[in-house]
Design a protein around this motif. Structure first.
Motif, PDB file in Angstrom:
ATOM      1  N   GLY A   2      42.757  37.422  39.459  1.00  9.96           N
ATOM      2  CA  GLY A   2      42.789  36.730  40.748  1.00  9.96           C
ATOM      3  C   GLY A   2      44.142  36.132  41.054  1.00  9.96           C
ATOM      4  O   GLY A   2      44.556  36.066  42.210  1.00  9.96           O
ATOM      5  N   ILE A   3      44.836  35.682  40.023  1.00 10.28           N
ATOM      6  CA  ILE A   3      46.154  35.081  40.230  1.00 10.28           C
ATOM      7  C   ILE A   3      47.144  36.141  40.698  1.00 10.28           C
ATOM      8  O   ILE A   3      47.922  35.923  41.629  1.00 10.28           O
ATOM      9  CB  ILE A   3      46.639  34.393  38.940  1.00 10.28           C
ATOM     10  N   VAL A   4      47.106  37.317  40.077  1.00  3.99           N
ATOM     11  CA  VAL A   4      47.996  38.404  40.489  1.00  3.99           C
ATOM     12  C   VAL A   4      47.666  38.829  41.912  1.00  3.99           C
ATOM     13  O   VAL A   4      48.559  39.109  42.717  1.00  3.99           O
ATOM     14  CB  VAL A   4      47.921  39.585  39.499  1.00  3.99           C
ATOM     15  N   ALA A   5      46.374  38.839  42.262  1.00  3.56           N
ATOM     16  CA  ALA A   5      45.977  39.183  43.641  1.00  3.56           C
ATOM     17  C   ALA A   5      46.551  38.167  44.623  1.00  3.56           C
ATOM     18  O   ALA A   5      47.012  38.525  45.716  1.00  3.56           O
ATOM     19  CB  ALA A   5      44.457  39.244  43.752  1.00  3.56           C
ATOM     20  N   GLY A   6      46.564  36.887  44.237  1.00  2.00           N
ATOM     21  CA  GLY A   6      47.159  35.857  45.089  1.00  2.00           C
ATOM     22  C   GLY A   6      48.648  36.073  45.281  1.00  2.00           C
ATOM     23  O   GLY A   6      49.182  35.900  46.375  1.00  2.00           O
ATOM     24  N   GLY A  27      53.728  42.966  38.553  1.00  2.00           N
ATOM     25  CA  GLY A  27      52.884  43.129  37.388  1.00  2.00           C
ATOM     26  C   GLY A  27      52.987  41.885  36.543  1.00  2.00           C
ATOM     27  O   GLY A  27      53.786  40.994  36.820  1.00  2.00           O
ATOM     28  N   TYR A  28      52.179  41.812  35.505  1.00  2.00           N
ATOM     29  CA  TYR A  28      52.217  40.658  34.623  1.00  2.00           C
ATOM     30  C   TYR A  28      51.986  41.114  33.197  1.00  2.00           C
ATOM     31  O   TYR A  28      51.027  41.826  32.915  1.00  2.00           O
ATOM     32  CB  TYR A  28      51.152  39.640  35.024  1.00  2.00           C
ATOM     33  N   SER A  29      52.866  40.730  32.307  1.00  2.00           N
ATOM     34  CA  SER A  29      52.726  41.028  30.893  1.00  2.00           C
ATOM     35  C   SER A  29      52.315  39.745  30.187  1.00  2.00           C
ATOM     36  O   SER A  29      53.124  38.840  30.000  1.00  2.00           O
ATOM     37  CB  SER A  29      54.052  41.541  30.321  1.00  2.00           C
TER      38      SER A  29
END
Length: 156
Positions: A2-6, A27-29
């Motif tokens: 959800g945080i990445v979607a935000g 993206g997030y690692s």
């Protein structure tokens, strides 16, 4: 997730409203706690006919986009020059005032760490002192063996 979607929604708003730096890839690692940034390029050997057709159409319009970007940059420069001459917020409907600070504030980095752009330190660590200055002064107090003997006599 959800945080990445935000973050993606925020990125879409920056693109549509025309402010900030728009990320081309988000993206997030989690293993490194890192947001990688990269530009994704189209595959020239794509097997899809429509994909290659869109790439070709995009390539043919590149000079137009560059000319439009250059014109927009010139217009923005002219607008900022004109805005510098005009006093902003002549009518202060909400009564908001920006006051100066009486004391001088410095954002000195501590121990070799440098914050990112637009960030500063709230609390700065004191400067490191030399080991000689940090060492306690020689004290001619009781010897360690005397203190041990006193402790044993108290415990008995």
């Amino acid at each position: 997730m959800g945080i990445v979607a935000g973050f993606l929604v925020q990125n879409a708003l920056k693109y549509m409203l025309g402010f900030g730096e728009v990320s081309r890839y988000l993206g997030y690692s989690a293993l490194r706690d890192h947001f990688p940034g990269m530009t994704l390029k189209p595959n020239p050997d794509c097997t899809s006919y429509w994909c290659r057709k869109q790439q070709q159409a995009y390539a043919t319009k590149a000079p137009e986009r560059e000319a439009a970007a250059k014109a927009a940059a010139e217009a923005a420069a002219a607008a900022s020059a004109a805005a510098d001459e005009v006093e902003l917020h002549i009518d202060n409907e909400w009564g908001i005032e920006v006051g100066g600070c009486d004391e001088e504030v410095t954002d000195a980095p501590s121990a070799g760490t440098i914050p990112g752009e637009g960030l500063g330190f709230e609390h700065v660590a004191p400067l490191a002192t030399s080991p000689a200055a940090a060492a306690p002064a020689a004290d001619d107090g009781p010897d360690l063996s005397d203190l041990m003997a006193q402790l044993k006599s108290v415990q008995a």
